[in-house]
Design a protein around this motif. Structure first.
Motif, mmCIF file in Angstrom:
data_model
loop_
_atom_site.group_PDB
_atom_site.id
_atom_site.type_symbol
_atom_site.label_atom_id
_atom_site.label_comp_id
_atom_site.label_asym_id
_atom_site.label_seq_id
_atom_site.Cartn_x
_atom_site.Cartn_y
_atom_site.Cartn_z
ATOM 1 N N LEU A 17 51.652 -4.889 163.002
ATOM 2 C CA LEU A 17 50.871 -3.680 162.802
ATOM 3 C C LEU A 17 49.816 -3.911 161.733
ATOM 4 C CD1 LEU A 17 53.716 -1.018 162.800
ATOM 5 C CD2 LEU A 17 52.300 -1.772 164.703
ATOM 6 N N ALA A 24 51.458 -8.939 150.142
ATOM 7 C CA ALA A 24 50.838 -9.109 151.456
ATOM 8 C C ALA A 24 51.581 -10.151 152.282
ATOM 9 C CB ALA A 24 49.369 -9.498 151.302
ATOM 10 N N SER A 52 45.932 -11.064 158.641
ATOM 11 C CA SER A 52 44.660 -11.645 158.161
ATOM 12 C C SER A 52 44.896 -12.461 156.896
ATOM 13 C CB SER A 52 43.645 -10.544 157.846
ATOM 14 O OG SER A 52 43.451 -9.730 158.944
ATOM 15 N N THR A 53 45.762 -11.969 156.042
ATOM 16 C CA THR A 53 46.042 -12.701 154.807
ATOM 17 C C THR A 53 46.608 -14.079 155.134
ATOM 18 O OG1 THR A 53 46.466 -10.609 153.678
ATOM 19 C CG2 THR A 53 47.303 -12.605 152.621
ATOM 20 N N PHE A 100 48.724 -8.897 145.837
ATOM 21 C CA PHE A 100 47.487 -8.297 145.330
ATOM 22 C C PHE A 100 47.943 -7.164 144.431
ATOM 23 C CE2 PHE A 100 46.252 -9.861 149.587
ATOM 24 C CZ PHE A 100 45.187 -10.678 149.259
ATOM 25 N N GLN A 121 42.046 -17.828 150.748
ATOM 26 C CA GLN A 121 42.929 -17.223 149.744
ATOM 27 C C GLN A 121 43.989 -18.239 149.357
ATOM 28 O OE1 GLN A 121 44.136 -13.545 151.576
ATOM 29 N NE2 GLN A 121 42.364 -12.472 150.781
ATOM 30 N N GLY A 153 48.112 -4.025 158.402
ATOM 31 C CA GLY A 153 48.660 -4.171 157.056
ATOM 32 C C GLY A 153 49.891 -5.057 156.967
ATOM 33 N N SER A 154 50.278 -5.689 158.092
ATOM 34 C CA SER A 154 51.505 -6.501 158.062
ATOM 35 C C SER A 154 51.279 -7.885 157.456
ATOM 36 C CB SER A 154 52.078 -6.635 159.481
ATOM 37 O OG SER A 154 51.124 -7.201 160.344
ATOM 38 N N GLY A 155 50.017 -8.275 157.252
ATOM 39 C CA GLY A 155 49.746 -9.539 156.573
ATOM 40 C C GLY A 155 49.100 -10.606 157.450
ATOM 41 N N GLU A 183 42.185 -11.121 165.175
ATOM 42 C CA GLU A 183 42.051 -10.004 166.114
ATOM 43 C C GLU A 183 40.788 -10.141 166.978
ATOM 44 O OE1 GLU A 183 43.039 -6.210 164.612
ATOM 45 O OE2 GLU A 183 44.476 -7.033 163.217
ATOM 46 N N THR A 227 50.855 -4.939 145.594
ATOM 47 C CA THR A 227 51.042 -5.119 147.045
ATOM 48 C C THR A 227 51.491 -6.538 147.352
ATOM 49 O OG1 THR A 227 49.277 -3.546 147.460
ATOM 50 C CG2 THR A 227 49.886 -4.978 149.293
HETATM 51 N N1 LIG Z 1 41.784 -8.560 148.935
HETATM 52 C C1 LIG Z 1 42.793 -7.666 148.907
HETATM 53 N N2 LIG Z 1 43.013 -6.901 147.822
HETATM 54 C C2 LIG Z 1 44.035 -6.020 147.773
HETATM 55 N N3 LIG Z 1 44.918 -5.848 148.783
HETATM 56 C C3 LIG Z 1 44.756 -6.580 149.889
HETATM 57 C C4 LIG Z 1 43.692 -7.531 150.026
HETATM 58 N N4 LIG Z 1 43.783 -8.132 151.234
HETATM 59 C C5 LIG Z 1 44.847 -7.572 151.851
HETATM 60 N N5 LIG Z 1 45.441 -6.645 151.044
HETATM 61 C C6 LIG Z 1 46.640 -5.864 151.367
HETATM 62 O O1 LIG Z 1 47.603 -6.765 151.867
HETATM 63 C C7 LIG Z 1 48.313 -6.178 152.965
HETATM 64 C C8 LIG Z 1 48.149 -7.051 154.200
HETATM 65 O O2 LIG Z 1 46.794 -6.960 154.623
HETATM 66 P P1 LIG Z 1 46.214 -7.784 155.870
HETATM 67 O O3 LIG Z 1 44.762 -7.495 155.954
HETATM 68 O O4 LIG Z 1 46.632 -9.194 155.762
HETATM 69 O O5 LIG Z 1 46.999 -7.101 157.091
HETATM 70 P P2 LIG Z 1 46.706 -7.212 158.641
HETATM 71 O O6 LIG Z 1 48.024 -7.342 159.317
HETATM 72 O O7 LIG Z 1 45.717 -8.277 158.906
HETATM 73 O O8 LIG Z 1 46.074 -5.798 158.952
HETATM 74 P P3 LIG Z 1 44.954 -5.384 160.033
HETATM 75 O O9 LIG Z 1 45.627 -5.523 161.368
HETATM 76 O O10 LIG Z 1 44.633 -3.977 159.695
HETATM 77 O O11 LIG Z 1 43.801 -6.305 159.857
HETATM 78 C C9 LIG Z 1 47.763 -4.769 153.117
HETATM 79 O O12 LIG Z 1 48.596 -3.891 152.406
HETATM 80 C C10 LIG Z 1 46.387 -4.864 152.482
HETATM 81 O O13 LIG Z 1 45.979 -3.623 151.978
#
Ligand SMILES: Nc1ncnc2c1ncn2[C@@H]1O[C@H](COP(=O)(O)OP(=O)(O)OP(=O)(O)O)[C@@H](O)[C@H]1O
Length: 255
Positions: free
Chosen positions: A38, A19, A44-45, A14, A54, A40-42, A173, A17
């Motif tokens: 943790l 992800a 959800s992505t 992104f 996505q 922001g570790s990725g 989660e 970033t």
């Molecule tokens: N649509 C988006 N646009 C910009 N950055 C994004 C987007 N989606 C995720 N990110 C970035 O990608 C990285 C991974 O995010 P993600 O939501 O996958 O983490 P996560 O492990 O699921 O976190 P959490 O536990 O807080 O949900 C983060 O730095 C987040 O800010």
């Protein structure tokens, strides 16, 4: 057991970033794979790549035999009906009854809008009641969804997902907003349902103990990279702490 999800060197950016960073993994049918990491570790992505919400920047994702990079819109929509999703915040419609919320799980397979419980076909209502029974909420069927506890609402969301008859369930989660007892109940339910239906579950969690107790496999993510990937069964306390270190702070070391 064949693989139902395969990531091959998947990266997702992104802007600046990263992800997901060169993620490769396969998930066999019926497995409960826990994504541990943790904020922001990725996690959800990664989940959002499984149902094509996505698209990978580079690399390939294959789900239930469909290559998501080349799939047509029609194919993608058909695939999404085979993949259920439950979320941290449940996403129920608070003013509707529990039963009606479950029925909305069938909307992807029905034509036109549905306003009111009795606009759903009888077979849908009956199936919804069976799923409510399975998650232990028959008595609450005609209660407003927003009168239920968090743990109960998540069980409604699981029943709603089951109405889709998914082959894969993504759980982002699912217990993050629940107290420990309700969290354990929801994870137990997911495990039982997975076993009963040979349902593949990909579930993101923050808590190591829940990952080890309820997952078949733990995939640790840090800064978009897989830093750990191993079976959960038989892990001792020391190893469990190593799991935690791997996702939390220690430099990457794939087990
Ligand atoms: N649509 C988006 N646009 C910009 N950055 C994004 C987007 N989606 C995720 N990110 C970035 O990608 C990285 C991974 O995010 P993600 O939501 O996958 O983490 P996560 O492990 O699921 O976190 P959490 O536990 O807080 O949900 C983060 O730095 C987040 O800010």
């Amino acid at each position: 057991m064949h693989d139902v999800v395969t990531f091959h060197r998947v990266s997702k950016r992104f802007g600046a970033t990263v992800a997901l960073d060169e993620v490769s993994l396969s998930v066999p049918e019926g497995q409960i794979a826990v994504l541990l990491g943790l904020s922001g570790s990725g996690k959800s992505t990664l989940l959002r790549h499984v149902d094509g919400l996505q698209r990978a920047s580079t690399g390939s994702v294959s789900v239930l035999g469909t290559d998501l990079a080349t799939a047509s819109g029609t194919r993608l929509r058909a695939l999404r009906r085979r993949v259920g999703f439950v979320f941290q915040q449940f996403h129920l419609v608070g003013g509707l009854t529990v039963l009606e919320n479950v029925c909305t799980g069938a909307l992807g397979g029905l034509r036109g809008p549905r306003l009111g419980l009795f606009t759903y076909p009888k077979r849908v209502r009956q199936e919804a009641l069976r799923h409510l029974d399975r998650v232990g909420l028959t008595e609450q069927a005609f209660q407003r969804a927003d009168t239920l506890s968090g743990g109960q609402q998540q069980r409604v969301a699981i029943a709603r997902a089951l109405l889709q008859r998914p082959e894969i369930l993504l759980a982002d989660e699912p217990v993050a907003s629940l107290d420990p007892e309700s969290a354990g109940q929801v994870m137990r339910l997911l495990r039982e349902i997975s076993a009963e239906r040979n349902l593949t579950v990909l579930c993101s969690l923050h808590q190591v103990d829940l990952a080890l107790s309820w997952g078949d496999r733990v995939i640790g993510l840090r800064s978009g990279r897989v830093v750990l990937d191993r079976q959960a069964a038989g892990l001792g306390r020391d190893e469990a702490m190593a799991v935690y270190s791997a996702v939390a702070s220690v430099p990457a070391a794939v087990a």
